[in-house]
Design a protein around this motif. Sequence first.
Motif, PDB file in Angstrom:
ATOM      1  N   LEU A  80       9.241 -27.177 -70.489  1.00  0.00           N
ATOM      2  CA  LEU A  80       9.992 -27.840 -69.435  1.00  0.00           C
ATOM      3  C   LEU A  80       8.964 -28.557 -68.582  1.00  0.00           C
ATOM      4  CD1 LEU A  80      12.667 -28.376 -68.027  1.00  0.00           C
ATOM      5  CD2 LEU A  80      12.355 -26.217 -66.789  1.00  0.00           C
ATOM      6  N   HIS A  81       9.131 -29.860 -68.419  1.00  0.00           N
ATOM      7  CA  HIS A  81       8.120 -30.719 -67.825  1.00  0.00           C
ATOM      8  C   HIS A  81       8.683 -31.408 -66.584  1.00  0.00           C
ATOM      9  CE1 HIS A  81       5.936 -34.686 -67.807  1.00  0.00           C
ATOM     10  NE2 HIS A  81       4.935 -33.848 -67.831  1.00  0.00           N
ATOM     11  N   PHE A  82       7.978 -31.312 -65.462  1.00  0.00           N
ATOM     12  CA  PHE A  82       8.322 -32.033 -64.244  1.00  0.00           C
ATOM     13  C   PHE A  82       7.148 -32.927 -63.890  1.00  0.00           C
ATOM     14  CE2 PHE A  82      11.246 -28.555 -63.989  1.00  0.00           C
ATOM     15  CZ  PHE A  82      12.356 -29.068 -63.355  1.00  0.00           C
ATOM     16  N   CYS A  83       7.441 -34.160 -63.501  1.00  0.00           N
ATOM     17  CA  CYS A  83       6.385 -35.119 -63.197  1.00  0.00           C
ATOM     18  C   CYS A  83       6.788 -35.945 -61.986  1.00  0.00           C
ATOM     19  CB  CYS A  83       6.172 -36.019 -64.418  1.00  0.00           C
ATOM     20  SG  CYS A  83       4.988 -37.335 -64.157  1.00  0.00           S
ATOM     21  N   ILE A  84       5.835 -36.168 -61.087  1.00  0.00           N
ATOM     22  CA  ILE A  84       6.000 -37.132 -59.999  1.00  0.00           C
ATOM     23  C   ILE A  84       4.933 -38.183 -60.212  1.00  0.00           C
ATOM     24  CG2 ILE A  84       5.901 -37.546 -57.525  1.00  0.00           C
ATOM     25  CD1 ILE A  84       6.747 -34.663 -57.072  1.00  0.00           C
ATOM     26  N   ARG A  85       5.363 -39.449 -60.182  1.00  0.00           N
ATOM     27  CA  ARG A  85       4.434 -40.546 -60.441  1.00  0.00           C
ATOM     28  C   ARG A  85       4.649 -41.651 -59.400  1.00  0.00           C
ATOM     29  NH1 ARG A  85       2.234 -42.347 -65.672  1.00  0.00           N
ATOM     30  NH2 ARG A  85       3.396 -40.585 -66.505  1.00  0.00           N
ATOM     31  N   GLY A  86       3.556 -42.175 -58.873  1.00  0.00           N
ATOM     32  CA  GLY A  86       3.616 -43.333 -58.001  1.00  0.00           C
ATOM     33  C   GLY A  86       3.658 -44.590 -58.850  1.00  0.00           C
ATOM     34  N   LYS A  87       4.578 -45.484 -58.542  1.00  0.00           N
ATOM     35  CA  LYS A  87       4.733 -46.712 -59.327  1.00  0.00           C
ATOM     36  C   LYS A  87       4.903 -47.908 -58.389  1.00  0.00           C
ATOM     37  CE  LYS A  87       5.608 -46.728 -63.417  1.00  0.00           C
ATOM     38  NZ  LYS A  87       4.794 -46.957 -64.592  1.00  0.00           N
ATOM     39  N   PRO A 122      13.053 -45.451 -55.351  1.00  0.00           N
ATOM     40  CA  PRO A 122      12.789 -44.263 -56.163  1.00  0.00           C
ATOM     41  C   PRO A 122      13.728 -44.196 -57.365  1.00  0.00           C
ATOM     42  CG  PRO A 122      13.131 -43.682 -53.855  1.00  0.00           C
ATOM     43  CD  PRO A 122      13.499 -45.115 -54.006  1.00  0.00           C
ATOM     44  N   ILE A 123      13.226 -43.626 -58.441  1.00  0.00           N
ATOM     45  CA  ILE A 123      14.001 -43.435 -59.670  1.00  0.00           C
ATOM     46  C   ILE A 123      13.745 -42.021 -60.168  1.00  0.00           C
ATOM     47  CG2 ILE A 123      14.305 -44.160 -62.067  1.00  0.00           C
ATOM     48  CD1 ILE A 123      13.061 -46.878 -61.237  1.00  0.00           C
ATOM     49  N   ILE A 124      14.801 -41.353 -60.595  1.00  0.00           N
ATOM     50  CA  ILE A 124      14.623 -40.059 -61.257  1.00  0.00           C
ATOM     51  C   ILE A 124      15.337 -40.148 -62.592  1.00  0.00           C
ATOM     52  CG2 ILE A 124      16.626 -38.915 -60.236  1.00  0.00           C
ATOM     53  CD1 ILE A 124      14.662 -36.387 -60.056  1.00  0.00           C
ATOM     54  N   LYS A 125      14.694 -39.636 -63.610  1.00  0.00           N
ATOM     55  CA  LYS A 125      15.321 -39.654 -64.926  1.00  0.00           C
ATOM     56  C   LYS A 125      15.017 -38.362 -65.660  1.00  0.00           C
ATOM     57  CE  LYS A 125      11.644 -42.696 -66.493  1.00  0.00           C
ATOM     58  NZ  LYS A 125      11.269 -43.852 -67.263  1.00  0.00           N
ATOM     59  N   MET A 126      16.009 -37.939 -66.417  1.00  0.00           N
ATOM     60  CA  MET A 126      15.861 -36.738 -67.216  1.00  0.00           C
ATOM     61  C   MET A 126      15.639 -37.165 -68.650  1.00  0.00           C
ATOM     62  SD  MET A 126      18.000 -33.352 -67.033  1.00  0.00           S
ATOM     63  CE  MET A 126      17.711 -31.999 -68.109  1.00  0.00           C
ATOM     64  N   HIS A 158      11.481 -36.697 -64.549  1.00  0.00           N
ATOM     65  CA  HIS A 158      10.431 -37.604 -64.100  1.00  0.00           C
ATOM     66  C   HIS A 158      10.906 -38.313 -62.836  1.00  0.00           C
ATOM     67  CE1 HIS A 158       8.073 -37.318 -67.883  1.00  0.00           C
ATOM     68  NE2 HIS A 158       9.252 -36.876 -68.287  1.00  0.00           N
ATOM     69  N   LEU A 159      10.167 -38.112 -61.740  1.00  0.00           N
ATOM     70  CA  LEU A 159      10.461 -38.740 -60.468  1.00  0.00           C
ATOM     71  C   LEU A 159       9.437 -39.846 -60.243  1.00  0.00           C
ATOM     72  CD1 LEU A 159      12.004 -38.876 -57.771  1.00  0.00           C
ATOM     73  CD2 LEU A 159      10.449 -37.090 -56.922  1.00  0.00           C
ATOM     74  N   LEU A 160       9.919 -41.074 -60.126  1.00  0.00           N
ATOM     75  CA  LEU A 160       9.063 -42.230 -59.893  1.00  0.00           C
ATOM     76  C   LEU A 160       9.270 -42.684 -58.454  1.00  0.00           C
ATOM     77  CD1 LEU A 160       9.945 -44.169 -63.166  1.00  0.00           C
ATOM     78  CD2 LEU A 160       8.171 -42.445 -62.829  1.00  0.00           C
TER      79      LEU A 160
END
Length: 123
Positions: A39-46, A51-55, A61-63
């Motif tokens: 199970l992987h959780f990621c926060i990334r600056g773009k 903001p965008i969150i996608k499963m 993944h939270l962008l």
Amino acid sequence: MKIRIRGNSIRYRLDKTDLELLQNVGKVESITHIGAGTLHFCIRGKDITDPIIKMEQDGVHLLLPLPQLDTWYPPDQVGFELTLPNHDGSELKILVEKDFKCLTDRNEDDSQSFDNPMAGKNC
């Protein structure tokens, strides 16, 4: 990174190491192994405006827009809250905050946590 999921909300708590990774590398992640999967959780600056969150298959993944993260990095900023729409019309509430040291001993390593502003104060 600590993650708490409750109903339609996700709370991310980042310690000093997490914040440094996000600021210098542009992403921070947490992986939990469950049986044969992960199970992987990621926060990334773009370089985005909203903001965008996608499963995806194995995680969330939270962008986040770089300017939003830049306003959060200073020591006096604790966190920020987002409300993002889901495809079914509901909303997902997201809280991203710095992880503070516990005020009571919990037998957890919080050496990388931020100093708690309530330490030494009476409630």
